[in-house]
Design an enzyme around this catalytic site. Structure first.
Site, mmCIF file in Angstrom:
data_model
loop_
_atom_site.group_PDB
_atom_site.id
_atom_site.type_symbol
_atom_site.label_atom_id
_atom_site.label_comp_id
_atom_site.label_asym_id
_atom_site.label_seq_id
_atom_site.Cartn_x
_atom_site.Cartn_y
_atom_site.Cartn_z
ATOM 1 N N LYS A 1 0.777 -1.438 0.101
ATOM 2 C CA LYS A 1 0.020 -0.215 0.381
ATOM 3 C C LYS A 1 1.118 1.102 0.143
ATOM 4 O O LYS A 1 2.023 1.683 1.192
ATOM 5 C CB LYS A 1 -1.073 0.147 1.422
ATOM 6 C CG LYS A 1 -2.242 0.286 1.044
ATOM 7 C CD LYS A 1 -2.831 2.431 0.920
ATOM 8 C CE LYS A 1 -1.869 3.131 2.001
ATOM 9 N NZ LYS A 1 -2.169 4.339 2.481
ATOM 10 N N GLY B 1 5.191 4.249 11.119
ATOM 11 C CA GLY B 1 4.206 5.086 10.715
ATOM 12 C C GLY B 1 3.875 5.658 12.650
ATOM 13 O O GLY B 1 4.775 5.470 13.338
ATOM 14 N N SER B 2 2.790 6.163 12.057
ATOM 15 C CA SER B 2 2.097 6.626 13.343
ATOM 16 C C SER B 2 2.059 5.720 14.481
ATOM 17 O O SER B 2 1.617 4.425 14.035
ATOM 18 C CB SER B 2 1.414 8.110 13.380
ATOM 19 O OG SER B 2 0.113 7.491 12.935
ATOM 20 N N ARG B 3 1.525 6.376 15.692
ATOM 21 C CA ARG B 3 1.141 5.232 16.651
ATOM 22 C C ARG B 3 -0.280 4.547 16.508
ATOM 23 O O ARG B 3 -1.006 3.402 16.247
ATOM 24 C CB ARG B 3 1.169 5.377 18.128
ATOM 25 C CG ARG B 3 0.785 5.149 19.064
ATOM 26 C CD ARG B 3 1.512 4.986 20.405
ATOM 27 N NE ARG B 3 0.928 4.539 21.290
ATOM 28 C CZ ARG B 3 1.734 4.419 23.143
ATOM 29 N NH1 ARG B 3 2.219 5.760 23.170
ATOM 30 N NH2 ARG B 3 0.181 4.112 24.493
ATOM 31 N N GLY C 1 -0.475 2.097 13.194
ATOM 32 C CA GLY C 1 -0.581 1.815 13.945
ATOM 33 C C GLY C 1 -1.319 0.508 14.928
ATOM 34 O O GLY C 1 -1.528 -0.710 14.396
ATOM 35 N N GLU D 1 6.357 -0.494 13.450
ATOM 36 C CA GLU D 1 6.858 0.308 13.948
ATOM 37 C C GLU D 1 6.512 1.514 14.420
ATOM 38 O O GLU D 1 6.515 2.310 13.625
ATOM 39 C CB GLU D 1 8.463 0.261 12.885
ATOM 40 C CG GLU D 1 9.447 1.156 14.160
ATOM 41 C CD GLU D 1 9.644 2.358 13.528
ATOM 42 O OE1 GLU D 1 9.268 3.307 13.589
ATOM 43 O OE2 GLU D 1 10.661 3.106 12.893
ATOM 44 N N CYS E 1 13.455 8.432 12.625
ATOM 45 C CA CYS E 1 12.229 7.157 13.915
ATOM 46 C C CYS E 1 12.947 7.173 15.408
ATOM 47 O O CYS E 1 12.859 7.165 16.542
ATOM 48 C CB CYS E 1 12.367 5.899 13.510
ATOM 49 S SG CYS E 1 10.719 5.308 12.156
ATOM 50 N N GLU F 1 5.786 10.955 21.629
ATOM 51 C CA GLU F 1 6.848 11.559 20.105
ATOM 52 C C GLU F 1 6.483 12.823 20.171
ATOM 53 O O GLU F 1 5.128 12.750 19.320
ATOM 54 C CB GLU F 1 6.632 10.262 19.921
ATOM 55 C CG GLU F 1 7.762 10.371 18.127
ATOM 56 C CD GLU F 1 7.845 9.688 17.675
ATOM 57 O OE1 GLU F 1 6.424 9.253 17.094
ATOM 58 O OE2 GLU F 1 8.639 9.828 16.658
#
Lengths: 525, 525
Positions: free
Chosen positions: A183, A240-242, A245, A264, A301, A392
């Site tokens: 994707k 990517g972002s929390r 994810g 991650e 990251c 973050e």
């Protein structure tokens, strides 16, 4: 090679019938040509079914065939030449040298996995001899690992080459024998198409089934979720972002057949400067820290978002040096308008947080999405009392935490969430403090550094780019380095198979020349 | 050693303050003395906190210390003598020979993991040399694996020794350096206490911190859930029902920090009898199949609950032989009144299912919870149309599926859910059919057998007792055999650490004598 905005579904390039979109140049805010058609649910279905159909034939390829395929992808990417770098620069705002370096990393990664595939240690082969005279008799048992099945990979915004279409997730999944459906990230669709065509051409020239690789454009909430929900898909790779994810983790867990998600997500990469190191070289550490913080606009990251040290003269010197260095840094273009806006408002929020003071800002950049770096300071009591200070901020912002003593350093280490990295600056005189801190850092982080900065992530055998939640959704693995292949494998045991039915990896005469565990001993005979 | 019904929390044996209960002898339906107090939430909290406090010290023990600890547990279990076997017989209804064999397996398992620990391959060590002259310089990188943290283990009903308090999950977690909190199975609390005291004594005599091991009695829905929810707990091992396993998976996923759950849940272990084998030895296969089906009242995770074959004279002969053998089997005591009741009603349900005919029943046993074995037959079309025919019946019940030809064999293989095992009976003449079936079976099962029965599960290096969902919640691992240790490990990378800070496993001079991957090559130097 021209970019024509098409989806790549197996061997077919076709224009997606859903909502077309254009990439945005973050340096100018302008749209880039051409328009990209996005996938609908039928496209997702077809990509997944082709991947499923390709799985058995693809995983049955020889180690040499699969390694040559990975090397062919690397060559095809190099053969794209400057057009790839130019498009990636336009779509990401990243400078030429960085993207050329990232291309080298991407190609190197594919070649490393070719070597890993040939070497065959990932097969984890073990053979236990039959003991027909034992009571009860022991059967002949042989173990090898096979791929989990088709994998969905989500391209990451911050590494448009090394963690996108043919990046680490794709390379390790293909190495493991798993077809891949990518994707594409909406921020760099042209870069994605170019690299996707390089992979597609390698599939064709190697004579592999077309379903080994597909590339779809589309929204994460619709196409992304549809791919992760599809019964043919057996694992997911995401950076990517929390929030993004965790949405995938939830979808994967709610399937009739739950599947693993390697997301991650979120890490602030604490840097502990121990008293001895601070006493000896506070200024030097402070200057180096700002270089690491502002590298690539802080969009790594592993960006160091937290510095923890004991208050005193040394820390004051560190802060002075960092402030001076920061004031000389001109903000560079961030990856997307959305990332730039999120960074700007997060820094604003932190500026207004109770007990937090601004130390310094970098200079404003001149491009549309230039990020202006920021350094803040607070004390340990305030940090411990306010969990939001641990969130973050994606970009070049960091927070210095002043501790009253070594005990508070350890208290903060214990308090922290899971991290990709944790760093200690130390000298011989910090021996006791370091030995005391290390076990806590091992529990909290995937990689522990001494006297260095975490932003460089080497692609190697001993690298771990992973760590306890929320750094990743699965601390048992790494997304960078040779061990990344392990994420996409599962063991299968074979009991009393006749030799004609045994896979080559576990035949008696070891035709692949593998290291194997035979009756408990590691041998190559 | 007397059984006094207490919880074992670290070094302390204390009577649980909550709802006391007594074990039931399934052969008589009578309660057994003494009463066991169950844990309350404070007890669960204390066991978890002790485990957390013990983790760093325990994982820091040397390989030799940890191996000796596992061997001491084995010795202490043997030293319990006949009292353990007698109590286990009363609580489980299993015969003496079986339980003595299971004790041997349990002790053998602990000793195997001692060997695995000493060998140290589980550490997965890798070292990449620094390249200071490269641009950019490459740092020194070293990788080793460490334990995930404290693990909760749920005792299984069907292996009161080998998959309970000091069974495979506990042995592999302790081997990995993880403290263990056991939630004892309510069916064999006395057996659990005896084995728990053997572990507790080993913790004390080895001088390890008390939190390395605790044992709690209590309800799965309250104490079990509390343990899995506790922030100190980092992984879960479970063997039991799909419903029970999935409840734990959901709880673990909903935590602020999600954790892995290794739940071994549900498998019907299909047996494919290929035409050549059926033509040559239908009778022999049928008789052996009934021995495997009725072993231990069919209460094995690997019990063969499904036979798939092409209709014809051979299959008729198979069914005749199986029916004759079955009619001679006297039902033995099942593990608990609940399991017996569930088995009885599931067999009743299957008897009434559309398109399913009863082939034969075994003889009624004479004990309170004796299971009466059953064999049914249906055709492939009916099986494919009715998913409930694929549900596991825990006990000695199996279903024969008549296929119209080889294509339908493959269709059923593709249709099946994930399994612990899949078996093929074959001869040379079945070569093409077997080669065609194998890839599908690899995708569906953790272990593939030829010309054998799946009920024996060898504790070995090449064993996989695992498989795709719903056989387990995580197909990437095994719960039996040496590789079970991998479930409780995560990799940590160390960058540029001074030698005095490096763990022994990754020091330059290889003081542990490990196999290590150095710059990509496996060496022991």
């Amino acid at each position: 090679m021209t970019i024509n905005g098409k989806l790549l579904i197996g061997a077919r390039a076709q224009y997606g019938a859903s909502a077309p979109f254009r990439a945005i140049d973050p340096a100018t805010g302008q749209h880039l040509e051409p328009a990209f058609g996005t996938a609908n649910l039928d496209d997702a279905e077809r990509a997944c079914m082709l991947a499923q159909q390709a799985f058995d034939a693809y995983r049955d390829t020889s180690l040499e065939q699969r390694a040559a395929f990975l090397e062919q992808i690397a060559q095809n990417i190099l053969d794209l030449g400057p057009v790839l770098i130019e498009r990636a620069m336009q779509e990401s705002g990243l400078p030429q040298a960085r993207l050329e370096g990232e291309r080298g990393r991407t190609v190197g990664q594919l070649r490393l996995f070719a070597k890993v595939v040939r070497d065959g240690r990932w097969l984890g082969t073990a053979l236990d001899s039959a003991l027909p005279d034992r009571t009860p008799p022991r059967p002949d048992l042989r173990l090898r690992k096979i791929g989990l099945g088709p994998v969905v990979v989500f391209g990451a915004s911050n590494f448009p080459l090394a963690f996108s279409v043919a990046g680490g997730d794709t390379a390790s999944a293909l190495a493991a024998g798993c077809p891949v459906v990518v994707k594409a990230h909406g921020a760099h669709p042209g870069t994605s198409e170019l690299v996707g065509k390089a992979v597609m051409a390698a599939v064709a020239s190697c004579g592999f089934p077309e379903g080994v690789f597909s590339l779809l454009h589309g929204d994460g909430r619709t196409i992304g979720q549809a791919l992760v929900s599809h019964p043919a898909i057996k694992a997911v790779g995401f950076t990517g972002s929390r929030q993004g994810g965790m949405a995938l983790v939830r979808t994967a867990a709610a399937r009739p057949e739950p599947i693993p998600v390697y997301a991650e997500m979120s890490s602030i990469n604490p840097v502990f400067v121990l008293p001895g190191a601070m006493g000896e070289k506070a200024g030097q550490i402070g200057t180096g820290f700002i270089d690491s913080l502002t590298l690539g606009s802080g969009q790594f990251c592993t960006n160091p978002g937290l510095v923890i040290a004991v208050e005193g003269e040394g820390l004051d010197k560190f802060i002075d040096a960092a402030a001076t260095a920061l004031q000389g840094k001109v903000g560079s273009t961030m990856l997307t308008p959305g990332i730039h806006a999120a960074y700007t408002s997060a820094v604003e929020r932190l500026s207004g947080a109770a007990g937090v003071s601004l130390v310094a800002r970098g200079q404003c950049g001149t491009t549309a999405c230039a990020g202006q770096a920021a350094l803040f300071v607070t004390d340990a009591a305030n940090f411990l009392a306010n969990p939001q200070l641990e969130e973050e901020i994606f970009g070049a912002s960091s927070l210095v935490v002043r501790c009253t003593g070594a005990a508070q350093l350890r208290q903060i280490a214990e308090h922290l969430d899971g991290q990709l990295t944790a760093t200690m600056f130390l000298t011989e005189s910090d021996r006791d403090a370091a030995l005391e801190l290390l076990p806590a850092l091992e529990r909290k982080a995937g990689r522990i550094l001494v006297n260095g900065y975490p932003t460089g992530v080497e692609v190697a055998h001993a690298m771990v780019h992973g760590g306890p939640f929320p750094a990743t959704s699965d601390s048992r693995s790494t997304s960078v380095g040779a061990a990344a292949i392990d994420r996409f494998l599962r063991p299968v045991s074979y009991q009393d198979l006749p030799s004609w039915l045994l896979p080559a990896a576990i035949k008696d005469d070891n035709p692949l020349g593998l290291w194997r565990v035979r009756d408990g001993e590691l041998v190559k005979a």
